[in-house]
Design a protein around this motif. Sequence first.
Motif, PDB file in Angstrom:
ATOM      1  N   ASP A  29     -11.428   3.030  -7.340  1.00 60.92           N
ATOM      2  CA  ASP A  29     -11.765   1.606  -7.853  1.00 60.92           C
ATOM      3  C   ASP A  29     -10.647   0.965  -7.735  1.00 60.92           C
ATOM      4  OD1 ASP A  29     -14.191   2.471  -7.851  1.00 60.92           O
ATOM      5  OD2 ASP A  29     -14.350   2.590 -10.114  1.00 60.92           O
ATOM      6  N   THR A  30      -9.519   0.993  -8.318  1.00 64.87           N
ATOM      7  CA  THR A  30      -8.205   0.333  -8.577  1.00 64.87           C
ATOM      8  C   THR A  30      -7.603  -0.037  -7.032  1.00 64.87           C
ATOM      9  OG1 THR A  30      -8.035   1.207 -10.690  1.00 64.87           O
ATOM     10  CG2 THR A  30      -5.888   0.226  -9.563  1.00 64.87           C
ATOM     11  N   ARG A  31      -7.586   1.106  -6.197  1.00 74.95           N
ATOM     12  CA  ARG A  31      -7.121   0.906  -5.022  1.00 74.95           C
ATOM     13  C   ARG A  31      -8.089  -0.229  -4.240  1.00 74.95           C
ATOM     14  NH1 ARG A  31      -8.564   2.216  -0.087  1.00 74.95           N
ATOM     15  NH2 ARG A  31     -10.079   3.305  -0.742  1.00 74.95           N
ATOM     16  N   VAL A  85      -1.342  27.361 -14.965  1.00 72.45           N
ATOM     17  CA  VAL A  85      -2.411  26.673 -13.813  1.00 72.45           C
ATOM     18  C   VAL A  85      -1.695  25.359 -12.877  1.00 72.45           C
ATOM     19  CG1 VAL A  85      -4.355  27.260 -15.182  1.00 72.45           C
ATOM     20  CG2 VAL A  85      -3.183  25.104 -15.660  1.00 72.45           C
ATOM     21  N   TYR A  86      -2.728  25.000 -12.135  1.00 77.61           N
ATOM     22  CA  TYR A  86      -2.062  23.914 -10.926  1.00 77.61           C
ATOM     23  C   TYR A  86      -3.237  23.087 -10.875  1.00 77.61           C
ATOM     24  CZ  TYR A  86      -3.792  25.932  -6.892  1.00 77.61           C
ATOM     25  OH  TYR A  86      -4.523  26.448  -5.956  1.00 77.61           O
ATOM     26  N   VAL A  87      -2.952  21.806 -10.419  1.00 82.09           N
ATOM     27  CA  VAL A  87      -3.765  20.802 -10.125  1.00 82.09           C
ATOM     28  C   VAL A  87      -3.190  20.225  -8.556  1.00 82.09           C
ATOM     29  CG1 VAL A  87      -4.802  18.536 -10.491  1.00 82.09           C
ATOM     30  CG2 VAL A  87      -4.199  19.969 -12.374  1.00 82.09           C
ATOM     31  N   GLN A  88      -3.939  20.041  -7.776  1.00 85.30           N
ATOM     32  CA  GLN A  88      -4.030  19.760  -6.298  1.00 85.30           C
ATOM     33  C   GLN A  88      -3.699  18.076  -6.399  1.00 85.30           C
ATOM     34  OE1 GLN A  88      -6.955  21.716  -4.080  1.00 85.30           O
ATOM     35  NE2 GLN A  88      -5.531  22.511  -2.992  1.00 85.30           N
ATOM     36  N   VAL A  89      -2.565  17.433  -6.520  1.00 85.69           N
ATOM     37  CA  VAL A  89      -2.272  16.000  -6.827  1.00 85.69           C
ATOM     38  C   VAL A  89      -3.266  15.281  -5.821  1.00 85.69           C
ATOM     39  CG1 VAL A  89      -0.671  14.277  -6.852  1.00 85.69           C
ATOM     40  CG2 VAL A  89      -0.102  16.600  -7.753  1.00 85.69           C
ATOM     41  N   ASP A  90      -3.040  15.485  -4.437  1.00 86.14           N
ATOM     42  CA  ASP A  90      -3.626  14.816  -3.362  1.00 86.14           C
ATOM     43  C   ASP A  90      -5.135  14.671  -3.595  1.00 86.14           C
ATOM     44  OD1 ASP A  90      -1.277  14.238  -2.304  1.00 86.14           O
ATOM     45  OD2 ASP A  90      -1.473  15.896  -0.707  1.00 86.14           O
ATOM     46  N   SER A  91      -5.943  15.777  -3.948  1.00 78.76           N
ATOM     47  CA  SER A  91      -7.248  15.811  -4.304  1.00 78.76           C
ATOM     48  C   SER A  91      -7.662  15.116  -5.272  1.00 78.76           C
ATOM     49  CB  SER A  91      -7.409  17.279  -4.128  1.00 78.76           C
ATOM     50  OG  SER A  91      -9.025  17.518  -4.398  1.00 78.76           O
ATOM     51  N   LEU A  92      -6.811  15.209  -6.519  1.00 79.36           N
ATOM     52  CA  LEU A  92      -7.201  14.488  -7.710  1.00 79.36           C
ATOM     53  C   LEU A  92      -7.170  13.054  -7.696  1.00 79.36           C
ATOM     54  CD1 LEU A  92      -7.576  14.590 -10.758  1.00 79.36           C
ATOM     55  CD2 LEU A  92      -4.873  14.344 -11.145  1.00 79.36           C
ATOM     56  N   LEU A  93      -5.988  12.488  -6.850  1.00 79.24           N
ATOM     57  CA  LEU A  93      -6.257  10.940  -6.652  1.00 79.24           C
ATOM     58  C   LEU A  93      -7.362  10.601  -5.765  1.00 79.24           C
ATOM     59  CD1 LEU A  93      -2.252  10.351  -5.907  1.00 79.24           C
ATOM     60  CD2 LEU A  93      -3.644   9.828  -8.236  1.00 79.24           C
ATOM     61  N   LYS A  94      -7.594  11.434  -4.730  1.00 83.87           N
ATOM     62  CA  LYS A  94      -8.715  11.073  -3.934  1.00 83.87           C
ATOM     63  C   LYS A  94      -9.949  11.106  -4.569  1.00 83.87           C
ATOM     64  CE  LYS A  94     -10.764  12.651   0.467  1.00 83.87           C
ATOM     65  NZ  LYS A  94     -10.729  13.604   1.710  1.00 83.87           N
ATOM     66  N   SER A 119       0.769  -1.170   0.126  1.00 82.20           N
ATOM     67  CA  SER A 119       0.010   0.059   0.033  1.00 82.20           C
ATOM     68  C   SER A 119       0.991   1.344   0.019  1.00 82.20           C
ATOM     69  CB  SER A 119      -0.974   0.087   1.488  1.00 82.20           C
ATOM     70  OG  SER A 119      -1.756  -1.045   1.089  1.00 82.20           O
ATOM     71  N   LEU A 120       1.946   1.210   0.878  1.00 80.75           N
ATOM     72  CA  LEU A 120       2.737   2.383   0.987  1.00 80.75           C
ATOM     73  C   LEU A 120       3.354   2.819  -0.522  1.00 80.75           C
ATOM     74  CD1 LEU A 120       4.401   4.595   2.358  1.00 80.75           C
ATOM     75  CD2 LEU A 120       5.889   2.752   3.054  1.00 80.75           C
ATOM     76  N   ASN A 131      -8.603  -5.692  -2.183  1.00 81.04           N
ATOM     77  CA  ASN A 131      -9.186  -6.901  -1.891  1.00 81.04           C
ATOM     78  C   ASN A 131      -8.394  -8.001  -2.485  1.00 81.04           C
ATOM     79  OD1 ASN A 131     -11.796  -8.370  -1.692  1.00 81.04           O
ATOM     80  ND2 ASN A 131     -11.759  -8.564  -3.879  1.00 81.04           N
ATOM     81  N   LYS A 132      -7.710  -7.959  -3.424  1.00 83.06           N
ATOM     82  CA  LYS A 132      -6.865  -8.939  -3.957  1.00 83.06           C
ATOM     83  C   LYS A 132      -5.726  -9.263  -2.765  1.00 83.06           C
ATOM     84  CE  LYS A 132      -7.540  -8.516  -8.801  1.00 83.06           C
ATOM     85  NZ  LYS A 132      -7.018  -8.277 -10.341  1.00 83.06           N
ATOM     86  N   ARG A 133      -4.961  -8.444  -2.206  1.00 86.67           N
ATOM     87  CA  ARG A 133      -4.043  -8.590  -1.356  1.00 86.67           C
ATOM     88  C   ARG A 133      -4.713  -9.175  -0.164  1.00 86.67           C
ATOM     89  NH1 ARG A 133      -1.960  -3.260  -2.743  1.00 86.67           N
ATOM     90  NH2 ARG A 133      -3.412  -2.335  -1.358  1.00 86.67           N
ATOM     91  N   TYR A 134      -5.844  -9.029   0.222  1.00 81.43           N
ATOM     92  CA  TYR A 134      -6.810  -9.562   1.472  1.00 81.43           C
ATOM     93  C   TYR A 134      -6.947 -10.971   1.145  1.00 81.43           C
ATOM     94  CZ  TYR A 134     -10.312 -10.419   4.809  1.00 81.43           C
ATOM     95  OH  TYR A 134     -11.264 -11.120   5.621  1.00 81.43           O
ATOM     96  N   GLN A 135      -7.453 -11.459  -0.113  1.00 84.80           N
ATOM     97  CA  GLN A 135      -7.709 -12.541  -0.242  1.00 84.80           C
ATOM     98  C   GLN A 135      -6.483 -13.507  -0.527  1.00 84.80           C
ATOM     99  OE1 GLN A 135      -9.653 -12.183  -4.226  1.00 84.80           O
ATOM    100  NE2 GLN A 135     -11.762 -11.834  -3.389  1.00 84.80           N
ATOM    101  N   LEU A 136      -5.248 -12.822  -0.888  1.00 92.81           N
ATOM    102  CA  LEU A 136      -4.218 -13.724  -0.972  1.00 92.81           C
ATOM    103  C   LEU A 136      -3.569 -13.961   0.324  1.00 92.81           C
ATOM    104  CD1 LEU A 136      -1.597 -14.824  -2.309  1.00 92.81           C
ATOM    105  CD2 LEU A 136      -0.726 -12.387  -2.348  1.00 92.81           C
ATOM    106  N   GLU A 137      -3.647 -12.928   1.336  1.00 88.99           N
ATOM    107  CA  GLU A 137      -3.359 -13.126   2.709  1.00 88.99           C
ATOM    108  C   GLU A 137      -4.067 -14.327   3.310  1.00 88.99           C
ATOM    109  OE1 GLU A 137      -3.612  -9.475   4.305  1.00 88.99           O
ATOM    110  OE2 GLU A 137      -1.771  -8.483   3.459  1.00 88.99           O
TER     111      GLU A 137
END
Length: 209
Positions: free
Chosen positions: A63-65, A47-56, A6-7, A70-76
Amino acid sequence: MNNNTSLIWNIVLTVAVIVLFFLHFSGSKPGTFTGSDSTSVAGRRIVYVQVDSLLKNYDYFEDTRKSLENKRYQLENDLTTRGRSLENEIAFFQQRAQTMTLDQARSTEAQLTKKQQDLIAYRDRSAQSLAQEEAEKNQELYESIQSYIKKYNRENNYEYVLGYSTGGGILFADSTLNITQKMIEGLNSEYKAKNEKSAASTKDTTKKK
Protein backbone atom coordinates in the motif's frame (compact mmCIF):
# COMPACT_ATOMS: atom_id res chain seq x y z
CA MET A 1 13.48 10.80 -10.46
CA ASN A 2 10.96 7.94 -10.51
CA ASN A 3 13.53 5.22 -11.18
CA ASN A 4 16.08 6.63 -8.73
CA THR A 5 13.64 7.03 -5.82
CA SER A 6 12.11 3.61 -6.47
CA LEU A 7 15.58 2.06 -6.45
CA ILE A 8 16.51 3.85 -3.22
CA TRP A 9 13.20 2.80 -1.66
CA ASN A 10 13.70 -0.88 -2.51
CA ILE A 11 17.35 -0.95 -1.43
CA VAL A 12 16.73 0.83 1.87
CA LEU A 13 13.79 -1.41 2.76
CA THR A 14 15.62 -4.61 1.91
CA VAL A 15 18.72 -3.64 3.87
CA ALA A 16 16.64 -2.44 6.82
CA VAL A 17 14.70 -5.68 7.05
CA ILE A 18 17.79 -7.86 6.62
CA VAL A 19 19.44 -6.05 9.50
CA LEU A 20 16.26 -6.22 11.55
CA PHE A 21 15.79 -9.94 11.25
CA PHE A 22 19.27 -10.76 12.49
CA LEU A 23 18.24 -10.50 16.15
CA HIS A 24 19.86 -12.29 19.05
CA PHE A 25 17.53 -12.91 21.98
CA SER A 26 20.18 -13.56 24.61
CA GLY A 27 17.68 -13.87 27.47
CA SER A 28 16.37 -17.28 26.36
CA LYS A 29 17.61 -20.53 27.83
CA PRO A 30 19.20 -22.98 25.35
CA GLY A 31 17.73 -26.42 24.91
CA THR A 32 14.58 -25.92 27.04
CA PHE A 33 12.00 -25.10 24.34
CA THR A 34 10.06 -27.22 21.84
CA GLY A 35 8.33 -26.37 18.57
CA SER A 36 7.85 -27.58 15.01
CA ASP A 37 9.03 -24.43 13.23
CA SER A 38 12.51 -24.11 14.73
CA THR A 39 15.53 -26.22 15.53
CA SER A 40 18.39 -26.31 18.02
CA VAL A 41 21.94 -26.00 16.79
CA ALA A 42 24.47 -26.35 19.57
CA GLY A 43 21.79 -25.26 22.02
CA ARG A 44 20.49 -22.45 19.80
CA ARG A 45 16.90 -22.07 18.60
CA ILE A 46 16.93 -20.66 15.07
CA VAL A 47 14.33 -19.78 12.44
CA TYR A 48 14.42 -17.60 9.35
CA VAL A 49 12.24 -15.29 7.28
CA GLN A 50 12.45 -14.84 3.51
CA VAL A 51 12.88 -11.08 3.23
CA ASP A 52 11.80 -10.69 -0.40
CA SER A 53 8.64 -12.73 0.14
CA LEU A 54 7.77 -10.82 3.30
CA LEU A 55 8.02 -7.43 1.60
CA LYS A 56 6.09 -8.65 -1.43
CA ASN A 57 3.20 -9.95 0.65
CA TYR A 58 3.09 -7.44 3.51
CA ASP A 59 0.04 -5.29 2.74
CA TYR A 60 1.50 -2.23 4.46
CA PHE A 61 4.56 -2.32 2.21
CA GLU A 62 2.47 -2.75 -0.93
CA ASP A 63 0.00 0.00 0.00
CA THR A 64 2.83 2.37 0.86
CA ARG A 65 4.69 1.60 -2.36
CA LYS A 66 1.59 2.33 -4.43
CA SER A 67 0.89 5.54 -2.51
CA LEU A 68 4.42 6.84 -3.00
CA GLU A 69 4.46 5.89 -6.67
CA ASN A 70 1.18 7.78 -7.14
CA LYS A 71 2.62 10.85 -5.45
CA ARG A 72 5.74 10.68 -7.64
CA TYR A 73 3.54 10.40 -10.71
CA GLN A 74 1.43 13.38 -9.64
CA LEU A 75 4.54 15.45 -8.93
CA GLU A 76 6.05 14.63 -12.31
CA ASN A 77 2.81 15.60 -14.07
CA ASP A 78 2.61 18.82 -12.05
CA LEU A 79 6.19 19.75 -12.89
CA THR A 80 5.63 18.91 -16.56
CA THR A 81 2.52 21.11 -16.70
CA ARG A 82 4.25 24.01 -14.98
CA GLY A 83 7.33 23.63 -17.16
CA ARG A 84 5.33 23.66 -20.38
CA SER A 85 3.39 26.71 -19.25
CA LEU A 86 6.64 28.55 -18.60
CA GLU A 87 8.04 27.44 -21.95
CA ASN A 88 4.97 28.86 -23.67
CA GLU A 89 5.43 32.18 -21.89
CA ILE A 90 9.07 32.31 -22.91
CA ALA A 91 8.19 31.49 -26.53
CA PHE A 92 5.51 34.19 -26.55
CA PHE A 93 7.98 36.70 -25.12
CA GLN A 94 10.55 35.84 -27.79
CA GLN A 95 7.93 36.45 -30.47
CA ARG A 96 6.97 39.85 -29.06
CA ALA A 97 10.40 40.97 -27.88
CA GLN A 98 11.12 43.07 -30.98
CA THR A 99 7.88 45.03 -30.56
CA MET A 100 8.61 45.88 -26.90
CA THR A 101 10.49 48.82 -25.52
CA LEU A 102 13.79 48.08 -23.82
CA ASP A 103 12.26 48.57 -20.37
CA GLN A 104 9.32 46.28 -21.20
CA ALA A 105 11.65 43.57 -22.49
CA ARG A 106 13.87 43.79 -19.43
CA SER A 107 10.89 43.69 -17.07
CA THR A 108 9.31 40.70 -18.81
CA GLU A 109 12.63 38.87 -18.93
CA ALA A 110 13.12 39.45 -15.21
CA GLN A 111 9.63 38.10 -14.50
CA LEU A 112 10.27 34.99 -16.54
CA THR A 113 13.62 34.44 -14.85
CA LYS A 114 11.89 34.72 -11.46
CA LYS A 115 9.25 32.18 -12.54
CA GLN A 116 11.96 29.80 -13.67
CA GLN A 117 13.77 30.12 -10.34
CA ASP A 118 10.50 29.61 -8.46
CA LEU A 119 9.78 26.47 -10.47
CA ILE A 120 13.20 25.03 -9.69
CA ALA A 121 12.74 25.83 -5.99
CA TYR A 122 9.29 24.21 -6.05
CA ARG A 123 10.73 21.11 -7.71
CA ASP A 124 13.48 20.84 -5.11
CA ARG A 125 11.09 21.37 -2.16
CA SER A 126 8.65 18.80 -3.51
CA ALA A 127 11.38 16.22 -4.14
CA GLN A 128 12.78 16.80 -0.65
CA SER A 129 9.33 16.45 0.90
CA LEU A 130 8.71 13.19 -0.95
CA ALA A 131 12.12 11.86 0.06
CA GLN A 132 11.35 12.73 3.69
CA GLU A 133 8.02 10.92 3.49
CA GLU A 134 9.76 7.86 2.05
CA ALA A 135 12.27 7.91 4.91
CA GLU A 136 9.43 8.11 7.43
CA LYS A 137 7.64 5.20 5.77
CA ASN A 138 10.87 3.19 5.85
CA GLN A 139 11.09 3.82 9.59
CA GLU A 140 7.44 2.88 10.12
CA LEU A 141 8.00 -0.35 8.20
CA TYR A 142 11.08 -1.17 10.25
CA GLU A 143 9.30 -0.46 13.54
CA SER A 144 6.17 -2.44 12.65
CA ILE A 145 8.19 -5.54 11.74
CA GLN A 146 10.50 -5.16 14.71
CA SER A 147 7.55 -4.79 17.07
CA TYR A 148 5.81 -7.86 15.68
CA ILE A 149 8.96 -10.00 15.82
CA LYS A 150 9.41 -9.14 19.50
CA LYS A 151 5.76 -9.95 20.20
CA TYR A 152 5.99 -13.19 18.22
CA ASN A 153 9.15 -14.18 20.06
CA ARG A 154 7.55 -13.83 23.51
CA GLU A 155 5.60 -17.00 22.71
CA ASN A 156 8.38 -18.86 20.89
CA ASN A 157 11.62 -17.76 22.58
CA TYR A 158 13.90 -17.97 19.55
CA GLU A 159 17.49 -16.89 19.91
CA TYR A 160 17.99 -16.08 16.24
CA VAL A 161 15.52 -14.90 13.60
CA LEU A 162 17.55 -14.72 10.41
CA GLY A 163 16.72 -12.77 7.27
CA TYR A 164 17.16 -14.98 4.20
CA SER A 165 17.34 -13.30 0.78
CA THR A 166 18.72 -14.13 -2.64
CA GLY A 167 22.34 -13.06 -2.81
CA GLY A 168 22.51 -12.60 0.96
CA GLY A 169 24.96 -14.06 3.44
CA ILE A 170 22.94 -17.24 4.07
CA LEU A 171 23.71 -19.74 1.31
CA PHE A 172 21.26 -22.44 2.41
CA ALA A 173 18.28 -22.63 4.76
CA ASP A 174 16.22 -25.66 5.74
CA SER A 175 12.61 -25.00 4.68
CA THR A 176 11.32 -26.50 7.95
CA LEU A 177 12.73 -23.46 9.74
CA ASN A 178 10.88 -21.00 7.51
CA ILE A 179 8.36 -18.86 9.46
CA THR A 180 7.80 -16.33 6.66
CA GLN A 181 4.12 -17.18 6.15
CA LYS A 182 3.37 -16.90 9.86
CA MET A 183 5.06 -13.51 9.95
CA ILE A 184 3.13 -12.31 6.89
CA GLU A 185 -0.20 -13.45 8.31
CA GLY A 186 0.49 -11.85 11.68
CA LEU A 187 1.70 -8.55 10.24
CA ASN A 188 -1.22 -8.31 7.81
CA SER A 189 -3.68 -9.11 10.59
CA GLU A 190 -2.30 -6.28 12.71
CA TYR A 191 -2.27 -3.90 9.75
CA LYS A 192 -5.88 -4.73 8.90
CA ALA A 193 -6.99 -4.22 12.49
CA LYS A 194 -5.17 -0.88 12.61
CA ASN A 195 -6.87 0.29 9.40
CA GLU A 196 -10.31 -0.79 10.64
CA LYS A 197 -9.77 1.04 13.90
CA SER A 198 -8.64 4.17 12.06
CA ALA A 199 -11.66 3.99 9.72
CA ALA A 200 -14.05 3.57 12.65
CA SER A 201 -12.46 6.53 14.44
CA THR A 202 -12.79 8.71 11.33
CA LYS A 203 -16.43 7.67 10.93
CA ASP A 204 -17.23 8.58 14.53
CA THR A 205 -15.53 11.95 14.16
CA THR A 206 -17.54 12.66 10.99
CA LYS A 207 -20.80 11.78 12.73
CA LYS A 208 -20.07 14.16 15.61
CA LYS A 209 -19.55 17.01 13.16
